[in-house]
Structures are given as structure tokens and as C-alpha cells.
Design an enzyme around this catalytic site. Structure first.
Site, PDB file in Angstrom:
ATOM      1  N   TYR A  40       0.849  -1.136   0.158  1.00 14.67           N
ATOM      2  CA  TYR A  40      -0.179   0.040   0.071  1.00 14.67           C
ATOM      3  C   TYR A  40       0.811   1.272   0.052  1.00 14.67           C
ATOM      4  O   TYR A  40       0.664   2.066  -0.905  1.00 14.67           O
ATOM      5  CB  TYR A  40      -0.893   0.052   1.287  1.00 14.67           C
ATOM      6  CG  TYR A  40      -2.122  -0.680   1.043  1.00 14.67           C
ATOM      7  CD1 TYR A  40      -2.235  -1.842  -0.057  1.00 14.67           C
ATOM      8  CD2 TYR A  40      -3.357  -0.573   1.719  1.00 14.67           C
ATOM      9  CE1 TYR A  40      -3.357  -2.529  -0.392  1.00 14.67           C
ATOM     10  CE2 TYR A  40      -4.657  -1.183   1.399  1.00 14.67           C
ATOM     11  CZ  TYR A  40      -4.713  -2.041   0.125  1.00 14.67           C
ATOM     12  OH  TYR A  40      -5.708  -2.955   0.301  1.00 14.67           O
ATOM     13  N   GLU A  96       2.094   6.255  -7.124  1.00 12.23           N
ATOM     14  CA  GLU A  96       1.057   7.060  -7.601  1.00 12.23           C
ATOM     15  C   GLU A  96       1.133   8.630  -7.437  1.00 12.23           C
ATOM     16  O   GLU A  96       1.114   9.297  -8.455  1.00 12.23           O
ATOM     17  CB  GLU A  96      -0.332   6.559  -7.249  1.00 12.23           C
ATOM     18  CG  GLU A  96      -0.541   4.988  -7.382  1.00 12.23           C
ATOM     19  CD  GLU A  96      -1.954   4.599  -6.756  1.00 12.23           C
ATOM     20  OE1 GLU A  96      -2.557   5.507  -6.415  1.00 12.23           O
ATOM     21  OE2 GLU A  96      -1.949   3.407  -6.593  1.00 12.23           O
TER      22      GLU A  96
END
Length: 255
Positions: free
Chosen positions: A185, A192
């Protein structure tokens, strides 16, 4: 006195059986798609000749920052050309996830529609609205870490879902589903965010910031709060499954 007749066995409606079969197929195909992305990405990163012979003729100068150790320069260059190797394939495989919004709408799965729609939309925007359009995003070595994080996560997630639908949940797969997020994560969300950052205007004057720039800037500043929400949610889910202090090979708590 005759013995009582056995109670009739309840059978799921044919529509539910078809929906279940469809979901199993969807999850298996999605796991296969992401396995392909994972394989191609790892093959590209391990291919020492990759920067000199890029797929689809995608060639541009590769800038290597001075802080990158000399031993890691070849890997940095390969990471910076990952989009050329797997970018479009990643976009196509990720686009299939749009079906998950329909799954919620049709009642195939019980997931919150807003959350599902936002997660799918953000990924689609990353692959089509950012990586597909901006050379800076394509040349970022963090594109490679983003795709790797996505691919590993999705292979585990879709395989887990397919197994759950048919009543097959190996302990190692349950462990992977509720443990690997600790690493994947942050690496996925962080990559991102910084892939988005590479596409933002360098100048701060208003005329250089259009609507698209503002959207990408918003994505960058909200990635950390978003990560916190996802991270804490998965920690709670893991505690429901394992409790605390469990390790690989430990069995989930019985329901």
C-alpha cells in the site's frame, strides 16, 4: 407411524449460480491479467539490454540523478523505461476493473459503491489520464514501482476472491491478502503520488495551472490521507481474521 420427511434442501436460484460462476471467471481472468503484467515488468527490469532495445520503439533520453549510486544506474534506467514495456498492457488490464462498479450496482458483491467507484476511477485516471499522456510520467522510475505494487496486490486479491467464492482459502493466501498490504500500500500509493507530481507545472503562476493540473495536484496532496484510511481499514480487517501477533502459517480465527 411414518418417519418425518427430511427438510427440503434449499438451493440457490439459478441466477445466483450464474452470477457466482461469472465472478469466479472474472477474478481468475483478472488474476491472470495482472500475473502477465507482473511477469513482463519483472522481465523488463531484469533485462540489462532493455534501455537500448525498448519495446514499441519508445526511446527518449534518460536522466539519471547524481544521487543514484553507480551500481543502481542500470536498474534506474530500466525502471525509467518500464512504461515502454508494459504501459499500454497495464492500462488495458486495469480498465477491466470498471466492471467492478457494475458488480456493485447489480448486487453481485456487497461493497460500498462510492468507495469502489472512487478507487476504480483513480486508477483509470492514472493509466489513461496521466501515464498515457505525459512523457514525464512515462519516464519516471516510480512508474515501475507503482505497477509492481499494483500487480502483486491484484494477483493476490483476485486469487483470494476467486478462492473464497469456491470455498478454497489456503492459509498462505489468506496471510498474503491480509499482510502484504503493509508494504504494497505505501509503495503503490506513494508511487502514484509522485508519478502525478512529475506532471505538475514547475512554475507556480496561475496561467500555468489548468484544470487538469489542479486535479493532479489534488491527487498528490490527498494520497497520504487516502493511504491512512486504506491502511487502517486493512489493519482492522487483519485483526478480525488473525487477532494480533500471528505469523505466516498461522490459521485464521474460526468464525
Amino acid at each position: 407411524m411414518s418417519s418425518p420427511s427430511p427438510a427440503p434442501t434449499s438451493r440457490p436460484p439459478a441466477s445466483k449460480k450464474k452470477a457466482k460462476a461469472y465472478l469466479v471467471a472474472y477474478n481468475l481472468l483478472s488474476a491472470a491479467g495482472w500475473s502477465y503484467i507482473l511477469y513482463i515488468t519483472l522481465a523488463h527490469l531484469s533485462n540489462s539490454a532493455a534501455p537500448q532495445s525498448l519495446i514499441q520503439g519508445f526511446v527518449r533520453p534518460i536522466y539519471v540523478p547524481s544521487y543514484v549510486p553507480a551500481a543502481l544506474v542500470p536498474l534506474y534506467k530500466r525502471a525509467s523505461t518500464t512504461y515502454a514495456a508494459v504501459g499500454r498492457d497495464t492500462a488495458y488490464v486495469q480498465s477491466a476493473a470498471a466492471l467492478e462498479v457494475l458488480h456493485v450496482l447489480f448486487g453481485f458483491v456487497r461493497s460500498p459503491l462510492p468507495t469502489t467507484a472512487m478507487q476504480v476511477a483513480s486508477r483509470l485516471y492514472l493509466v489513461w489520464g496521466i501515464a498515457d499522456k505525459y512523457p514525464a510520467a512515462q519516464a519516471s522510475p516510480l512508474y515501475a514501482s507503482m505497477v509492481l505494487s499494483w500487480a502483486v496486490t491484484e494477483v493476490i486479491r483476485y486469487t483470494f476472491y476467486a478462492g473464497s467464492l469456491v470455498g478454497a482459502e489456503p492459509s498462505f493466501l489468506v496471510w498474503l491478502r491480509y499482510t502484504t498490504f503493509y508494504v504494497l500500500y505505501p509503495t503503490g500509493a506513494g508511487s502514484e503520488a509522485f508519478v502525478c507530481l512529475t506532471t505538475l507545472p514547475v512554475r507556480t503562476s496561475v496561467q500555468h495551472w489548468d484544470v487538469g493540473s489542479l486535479i493532479r495536484g489534488l491527487l498528490f496532496v490527498t494520497w497520504l490521507p487516502g493511504l491512512y484510511v486504506m491502511y487502517t481499514y486493512m489493519i482492522k480487517q487483519r485483526r478480525k481474521i488473525y487477532g494480533t501477533g500471528r505469523t505466516l502459517g498461522a490459521k485464521p480465527k474460526s468464525s
